[in-house]
Design a protein around this motif. Sequence first.
Motif, PDB file in Angstrom:
ATOM      1  N   ALA A   1      46.570  62.270  -2.202  1.00 58.94           N
ATOM      2  CA  ALA A   1      44.826  62.928  -1.828  1.00 58.94           C
ATOM      3  C   ALA A   1      44.239  62.001  -3.146  1.00 58.94           C
ATOM      4  N   THR A   2      45.241  62.385  -4.393  1.00 57.47           N
ATOM      5  CA  THR A   2      44.782  61.565  -5.569  1.00 57.47           C
ATOM      6  C   THR A   2      44.463  60.276  -5.309  1.00 57.47           C
ATOM      7  N   ILE A   3      46.150  59.188  -4.871  1.00 55.51           N
ATOM      8  CA  ILE A   3      46.009  58.088  -4.603  1.00 55.51           C
ATOM      9  C   ILE A   3      44.846  57.624  -3.625  1.00 55.51           C
ATOM     10  N   GLU A   4      44.922  58.637  -2.665  1.00 60.91           N
ATOM     11  CA  GLU A   4      44.176  57.789  -1.670  1.00 60.91           C
ATOM     12  C   GLU A   4      42.756  57.771  -2.007  1.00 60.91           C
ATOM     13  N   GLY A   5      41.588  58.744  -2.929  1.00 60.51           N
ATOM     14  CA  GLY A   5      41.107  58.795  -4.037  1.00 60.51           C
ATOM     15  C   GLY A   5      40.609  57.436  -4.731  1.00 60.51           C
ATOM     16  N   ILE A   6      41.559  57.216  -5.365  1.00 61.33           N
ATOM     17  CA  ILE A   6      41.175  56.603  -6.311  1.00 61.33           C
ATOM     18  C   ILE A   6      41.080  54.972  -5.146  1.00 61.33           C
ATOM     19  N   GLY A   7      42.461  54.392  -4.249  1.00 55.75           N
ATOM     20  CA  GLY A   7      41.687  53.910  -3.488  1.00 55.75           C
ATOM     21  C   GLY A   7      40.948  53.375  -2.743  1.00 55.75           C
ATOM     22  N   ARG A   8      39.466  55.216  -1.980  1.00 58.24           N
ATOM     23  CA  ARG A   8      38.575  54.837  -1.942  1.00 58.24           C
ATOM     24  C   ARG A   8      37.817  54.093  -2.816  1.00 58.24           C
ATOM     25  N   ALA A   9      37.764  54.509  -4.280  1.00 59.86           N
ATOM     26  CA  ALA A   9      36.394  53.548  -5.208  1.00 59.86           C
ATOM     27  C   ALA A   9      37.108  52.530  -5.367  1.00 59.86           C
ATOM     28  N   GLY A  10      37.725  51.486  -4.858  1.00 57.20           N
ATOM     29  CA  GLY A  10      37.718  50.006  -4.544  1.00 57.20           C
ATOM     30  C   GLY A  10      38.854  49.643  -5.226  1.00 57.20           C
TER      31      GLY A  10
ATOM     32  N   ALA B   1      40.293  70.781   3.768  1.00 57.20           N
ATOM     33  CA  ALA B   1      39.188  70.681   3.072  1.00 57.20           C
ATOM     34  C   ALA B   1      39.570  70.815   1.451  1.00 57.20           C
ATOM     35  N   GLY B   2      40.895  71.946   1.449  1.00 57.16           N
ATOM     36  CA  GLY B   2      40.914  71.123  -0.312  1.00 57.16           C
ATOM     37  C   GLY B   2      41.330  69.813  -0.376  1.00 57.16           C
ATOM     38  N   VAL B   3      42.310  68.961   0.356  1.00 54.01           N
ATOM     39  CA  VAL B   3      42.494  67.140   1.024  1.00 54.01           C
ATOM     40  C   VAL B   3      41.006  66.347   0.701  1.00 54.01           C
ATOM     41  N   ASP B   4      40.197  66.938   1.519  1.00 55.10           N
ATOM     42  CA  ASP B   4      38.698  66.279   1.437  1.00 55.10           C
ATOM     43  C   ASP B   4      38.313  66.436  -0.100  1.00 55.10           C
ATOM     44  N   ALA B   5      38.556  67.753  -0.832  1.00 52.01           N
ATOM     45  CA  ALA B   5      38.074  67.734  -2.243  1.00 52.01           C
ATOM     46  C   ALA B   5      38.333  67.054  -3.645  1.00 52.01           C
ATOM     47  N   VAL B   6      39.565  66.928  -2.999  1.00 56.85           N
ATOM     48  CA  VAL B   6      40.711  66.096  -4.526  1.00 56.85           C
ATOM     49  C   VAL B   6      40.718  65.164  -4.066  1.00 56.85           C
ATOM     50  N   VAL B   7      40.297  64.251  -2.894  1.00 52.10           N
ATOM     51  CA  VAL B   7      39.857  62.549  -2.180  1.00 52.10           C
ATOM     52  C   VAL B   7      38.404  62.744  -2.671  1.00 52.10           C
ATOM     53  N   ALA B   8      37.784  63.475  -2.498  1.00 55.95           N
ATOM     54  CA  ALA B   8      35.998  62.417  -3.885  1.00 55.95           C
ATOM     55  C   ALA B   8      36.138  62.953  -4.731  1.00 55.95           C
ATOM     56  N   HIS B   9      37.096  63.822  -5.575  1.00 55.29           N
ATOM     57  CA  HIS B   9      37.139  63.912  -6.999  1.00 55.29           C
ATOM     58  C   HIS B   9      38.071  63.119  -7.679  1.00 55.29           C
TER      59      HIS B   9
END
Length: 390
Positions: A78-87, A8-16
């Motif tokens: 998780a931050t790097i994953e989120g940056i990648g998910r943004a495109g 859940a924490g990972v998902d929060a950071v990825v989404a943020h």
Amino acid sequence: MTDGDPRAGVDAVVAHATRLAESALAGADQADFRTRWKAFTARGVWDEAPSDEASSDEAPSDRPPGSARLGPVTRSVATIEGIGRAGTGAGLCYAMASQRFGIQFPLRSVLGGTETTESGDILLCHALTEEGGGSDPLSMATRAERQEDGGYLLTGTKSFVTAAPVADTALVFARTAAERTPFALSAFLVDLSAPDVEQSAPFPKTALTEVPMGSLTFHGVRLAPGSMVGEEGSGLGLLTLTTAWERALLLSYALGPMRRVLDRTVEWCATREHFGRRMGASHVVAARVADMALALHRSRELVYRMAARLDAGVRPRQLAADAALTKISVAEDYLMFSRQAAQLGGVRSFIEDSGLTADLTSPMAASVYAGPNDLLRITVARELGLPVEN
């Protein structure tokens, strides 16, 4: 998931991180590498876990709990994953992962505060490889000769260095002894604005094109006594440390782009009409999509497991074999994943701006950097007890 579930924490950071990166991309998508780098950091992607003030359009109850309990390594993944998910392009994601896990974390005790590196005011690069070899560090020709004042005179050329054309500081490995022994190498932090340092123009790459690569030439650069990292002769030990970190976590850069490709492939297969039915109704198509999901699942599990172990205090050198296995597995899954996506996208996979354009070159390159997979297999076999040599 429960409140204590780290997922859940990972998902929060990825989404943020995804939200912040999308905002940064909107204003800097066509900018140069350094401007885009600073745009991400200026938006606070490396800040602590999401707080009530961090996103005014999201109520606290809408965010999964637990992000504040993540360790710094897991949070960075998780931050790097989120940056990648943004495109964000894979090259920029790669550069951030390389900077974070190849230099910043291993050298925390040397770099001290990371404010300037995290803000983008200072860019670092890892200068090991030479034209004559990279996987065999004891063959390097770059040398650092001790001077009377306790400093060193650095001479030689490093090649194929990520971010070399735009970096401010380099971690440079050089020979301080002529013999081919484990104590022949030392490491230095070198200011690339110093006299007699030459930074090349960017190499014309075909993979990870968003981040420049080039060479660094040192024409008798004078280094102060305090520029050495550790003791003279400890360079190979430091290299073992930085490569363990890199092999464990560098492929985190691929997780976000893989998720985006999976999402768009599922949408395409679910809506595309094919032989009088939706394309996704085919068992062959469904199996390919499932294989893509399986590759992403394996990759996430492996990378986050390595991050959790490092957060728990396991020494990186103890993880050398597992780091090699992780790097091999994720790199090969990334390539298989990309091939499946290209097959399902058909001709659109090879048309720019089709919405299904496939990048097969960058995933293929993943098997080469941070140690070629074939050589890493030798590392694994040796750890298992086989009398194999490089």
